[in-house]
Design an enzyme around this catalytic site. Structure first.
Site, PDB file in Angstrom:
ATOM      1  CB  SER A  44      -0.946   0.005   1.207  1.00  0.00           C
ATOM      2  OG  SER A  44      -0.224  -0.198   2.411  1.00  0.00           O
ATOM      3  CG  HIS A 251      -1.393   3.657   4.476  1.00  0.00           C
ATOM      4  ND1 HIS A 251      -2.206   3.029   5.394  1.00  0.00           N
ATOM      5  CD2 HIS A 251      -0.791   2.665   3.775  1.00  0.00           C
ATOM      6  CE1 HIS A 251      -2.102   1.714   5.252  1.00  0.00           C
ATOM      7  NE2 HIS A 251      -1.245   1.469   4.277  1.00  0.00           N
TER       8      HIS A 251
END
Length: 269
Positions: A44, A251
């Protein structure tokens, strides 16, 4: 002795042709350098989860147009660009489903991998929801896995890449520190837990860099790029807990992709 008018003209013509050819050669070299056959692999952090602007065709892989592979491709116009990085990917996912575009013509590969194998998602969930002692226990287990098991898994991935793309320059990209210790956060995890999480990221980066070097690959660190932009700073380039979309938590934001990951990759590419 002065050149005759005809000789001077001939000499000027030769110089003009030579300079034109030289310019054409430089232009051709520049075009060739920009014409890499680039394949972006990984998890990711490479697909761009957290940055938004996802390609709907990528489905649950959540490949973002604001992820560093897409940004690099847009800036350099490679002859071909294949983006197979996928949210949630582990080492086994890379070898089983991401290597299809690799070939002997591939000359540039990027990859971030290993965090999911080590269970960092579970670590962060436990640290957010449970006690400090539970958090520290999960971090310790993840570090033990990184030291004992992850090196062999990374070797398998890196060897598979070399087998399918023997001529590629491979750039392995690391992970950032999540937290600014002693920063502006007044709630949430303790600094003890935050320091432990950062330490686990360091351990993951150290092991990954060693395995990359042993395979002749470049390692691009991003800790320095995120310094001053961690969670608990005034301008974080990492999402904290995103309750409305939990998968984007921890993230890089679009700014983290363009401001830290892209420069790190560009320097190493």
């Amino acid at each position: 002795m002065k050149l005759s008018r005809i000789a001077a003209y001939a000499w000027a013509l030769v110089l003009t042709v030579a300079l034109s050819l030289t310019g054409a050669g430089v232009a051709a070299a520049a075009t060739q350098a920009a014409g890499s056959h680039y394949v972006a692999l990984g998890d990711s952090y490479s697909s761009g989860v957290g940055a938004g602007s996802y390609d709907s065709a990528s489905g649950s892989c959540k490949r973002s147009t604001k992820a560093y592979p897409a940004l690099w491709a847009a800036a350099h116009s490679p002859a071909s660009f294949n983006f197979t990085a996928c949210s949630g990917a582990r080492t086994s996912d890379v070898t089983s489903s991401q290597l299809g575009p690799l070939s002997s013509t591939t000359d540039l590969v990027s990859i971030s991998i290993g965090g999911n194998d080590a269970g960092f998602s579970d670590v962060m969930t436990s640290c957010v929801l449970y006690s400090e002692s539970t958090c520290l226990s999960k971090v310790a287990a993840a570090r033990a896995y990184v030291d004992s098991t992850l090196p062999g898994l990374l070797d398998s991935v890196y060897s598979a890449i070399r087998s399918k793309a023997p001529n590629a320059h491979v750039v392995v990209i690391g992970y950032p520190h999540f937290y600014k210790i002693g920063g502006s956060c007044i709630a949430g995890l303790s600094d003890t837990s935050r320091s432990a999480i950062n330490g686990a990221a360091d351990e993951l980066n150290t092991v990954t860099a060693k395995r990359a070097a042993d395979h002749g690959y470049s390692f691009a660190e991003v800790v320095s790029g995120f310094t001053g932009h961690e969670i608990c700073t005034s301008s974080p380039w990492l999402n904290s807990v995103v309750w409305t979309n939990i998968g984007e938590s921890y993230h890089p934001t679009a700014a983290g992709q363009s401001g830290a990951y892209l420069p790190a990759f560009t320097r190493a590419a």
